[in-house]
Design a protein around this motif. Structure first.
Motif, PDB file in Angstrom:
ATOM      1  N   ARG A   1       0.827  -1.208   0.000  1.00 55.49           N
ATOM      2  CA  ARG A   1       0.000   0.000   0.000  1.00 55.49           C
ATOM      3  C   ARG A   1       0.869   1.269   0.000  1.00 55.49           C
ATOM      4  NH1 ARG A   1       0.121   1.862   5.300  1.00 55.49           N
ATOM      5  NH2 ARG A   1       0.941   0.325   6.788  1.00 55.49           N
ATOM      6  N   GLU A   2       0.236   2.363  -0.363  1.00 58.71           N
ATOM      7  CA  GLU A   2       0.921   3.652  -0.292  1.00 58.71           C
ATOM      8  C   GLU A   2       1.122   4.018   1.174  1.00 58.71           C
ATOM      9  OE1 GLU A   2       0.303   8.263  -1.836  1.00 58.71           O
ATOM     10  OE2 GLU A   2      -0.915   6.628  -2.665  1.00 58.71           O
ATOM     11  N   ARG A   3       2.319   4.492   1.501  1.00 64.08           N
ATOM     12  CA  ARG A   3       2.664   4.736   2.893  1.00 64.08           C
ATOM     13  C   ARG A   3       2.954   6.212   3.149  1.00 64.08           C
ATOM     14  NH1 ARG A   3       3.937  -0.177   5.314  1.00 64.08           N
ATOM     15  NH2 ARG A   3       4.757   0.985   7.085  1.00 64.08           N
ATOM     16  N   LYS A   4       2.791   6.620   4.422  1.00 62.86           N
ATOM     17  CA  LYS A   4       3.124   7.985   4.822  1.00 62.86           C
ATOM     18  C   LYS A   4       4.610   8.152   5.082  1.00 62.86           C
ATOM     19  CE  LYS A   4      -1.336   8.808   7.068  1.00 62.86           C
ATOM     20  NZ  LYS A   4      -2.024   9.066   8.365  1.00 62.86           N
ATOM     21  N   ALA A   5       5.301   7.047   5.342  1.00 55.72           N
ATOM     22  CA  ALA A   5       6.735   7.107   5.643  1.00 55.72           C
ATOM     23  C   ALA A   5       7.449   5.989   4.915  1.00 55.72           C
ATOM     24  CB  ALA A   5       6.977   6.991   7.146  1.00 55.72           C
ATOM     25  N   GLY A   6       8.686   6.255   4.492  1.00 50.06           N
ATOM     26  CA  GLY A   6       9.493   5.249   3.819  1.00 50.06           C
ATOM     27  C   GLY A   6       9.781   5.612   2.378  1.00 50.06           C
ATOM     28  N   LEU A   7      10.651   4.825   1.773  1.00 50.43           N
ATOM     29  CA  LEU A   7      10.993   5.026   0.365  1.00 50.43           C
ATOM     30  C   LEU A   7       9.963   4.369  -0.532  1.00 50.43           C
ATOM     31  CD1 LEU A   7      14.839   4.250   0.327  1.00 50.43           C
ATOM     32  CD2 LEU A   7      13.744   6.497   0.339  1.00 50.43           C
ATOM     33  N   SER A   8       9.620   5.034  -1.618  1.00 56.87           N
ATOM     34  CA  SER A   8       8.817   4.369  -2.638  1.00 56.87           C
ATOM     35  C   SER A   8       9.692   3.309  -3.300  1.00 56.87           C
ATOM     36  CB  SER A   8       8.340   5.377  -3.686  1.00 56.87           C
ATOM     37  OG  SER A   8       9.458   5.883  -4.427  1.00 56.87           O
TER      38      SER A   8
END
Length: 332
Positions: free
Chosen positions: A309-316
């Motif tokens: 899922r798309e996250r608020k934190a971390g590297l794409s």
């Protein structure tokens, strides 16, 4: 006990309400309920704190305990003015971001605080620490020795929407391509399980504990946390690269949280940010489960919510693969 939770629909406040209901308390949650509803068994009083003191018009009677999690000093002040006198015990969930010095490991509750946000100003994400400091000051001034100030650190566990603690076990469970890990094996991490924090808040209210306490997990080395994340995810280590922090900064990777960040990685002058003392709360009865149990539960929750899922934190994934290719090219 008759308990009022100012919130009760999101992460920590919802867990506090759940545990209070399970313990047999009479629980009321005051919340808008725009994104979620309070747990079963709690009375829900709808209200929007943006309107000020008038928001609390439907709350009446005395409260054995009030739990406040506000970030905005103006909203917190309105609640204190209307409800403070009717509460026997008042918990304010603050933050270790109120401390002015993030560099000293082992600092306790006596460390210096940030200057509070000036009165009359709304809090913003950029003034988070100053806002929490202001609310601490307001709370102490208005409810005095009824106040329990809970200076929480990073909260993890099931339901965390910040995407920080869960990033690493989820990334290893996803297991595709290059995994970029900062070379900071000995750096401290300090996470408290949301269930343990909620239990401490509730226990303190039941026992009448007051004063300010650091509500933090025990310190765990980043390298140990990464190794345990890999083991929990069944990750064999293929594709992991560990650039030094200076290289990551040069490439524009962000610290700690937010888009294109590496969660739990902090600037070099933040050596005490995740290494504060939790001794005082421990001595007053705060109990912590093994951190590995929190990690396992976090990974289970990440799997339910979707590893990709798309996250608020971390590297794409795209950024991570691009940086991995660049790093390998430069090592030749």
């Amino acid at each position: 006990m008759r308990i009022l939770v100012l919130g009760g629909t999101a992460f920590l406040s919802a867990e506090i309400a759940r545990q209070a209901v399970a313990a047999g308390h009479d629980v009321t949650c005051f919340a808008r309920g725009t994104s979620a509803t309070p747990p079963d068994g709690a009375t829900w009083v709808r209200g929007d704190r943006a309107v000020g003191a008038a928001a609390f018009a439907d709350l009446d009677g005395a409260w054995d305990a009030v739990v406040e999690v506000a970030r905005d000093p103006l909203q917190a002040q309105a609640a204190l003015e209307v409800l403070g006198a009717a509460a026997k015990h008042w918990t304010f969930v603050s933050s270790c971001s109120v401390y002015s010095d993030p560099s000293t490991p082992g600092a306790d509750e006596g460390a210096a605080l940030l200057e509070p946000l000036p009165m009359g100003q709304h809090g913003t994400p950029e003034t988070y620490g100053e806002s929490k400091s202001a609310i601490e000051k307001q709370t102490t001034a208005m409810v005095g020795d009824k106040a329990h100030v809970v200076r929480a650190g990073l909260i993890g566990g099931p339901g965390d929407s910040s995407d920080r603690y869960g990033y690493w076990p989820a990334r290893f469970a996803l297991g595709s391509g290059t995994v970029l890990v900062p070379d900071i094996a000995d750096a401290p991490t300090q996470i408290i399980d949301v269930r343990d924090l909620a239990a401490w808040v509730l226990r303190a209210a039941e026992d009448g504990i007051t004063g300010a306490y650091n509500a933090l997990g025990d310190v765990v080395k980043f390298g140990d946390y990464i190794a345990e994340s890999q083991a929990a995810a069944g990750f064999g280590g293929e594709g992991v690269i560990q650039p030094d922090p200076g290289w990551l900064v040069e490439q524009g990777v962000n610290y700690w949280a937010g888009p294109d960040s590496l969660p739990l990685w902090l600037p070099p002058d933040h050596g005490g940010f995740q290494a504060r003392s939790n001794r005082a709360a421990r001595e007053r009865g705060m109990r912590l489960r093994p951190w590995q149990e929190t990690l396992e539960a976090t990974l289970e929750d990440e799997r339910r919510r979707g590893l990709g899922r798309e996250r608020k934190a971390g590297l794409s994934r795209g950024t991570e693969q691009k940086l991995g290719a660049l790093w390998r090219e430069q090592q030749r």
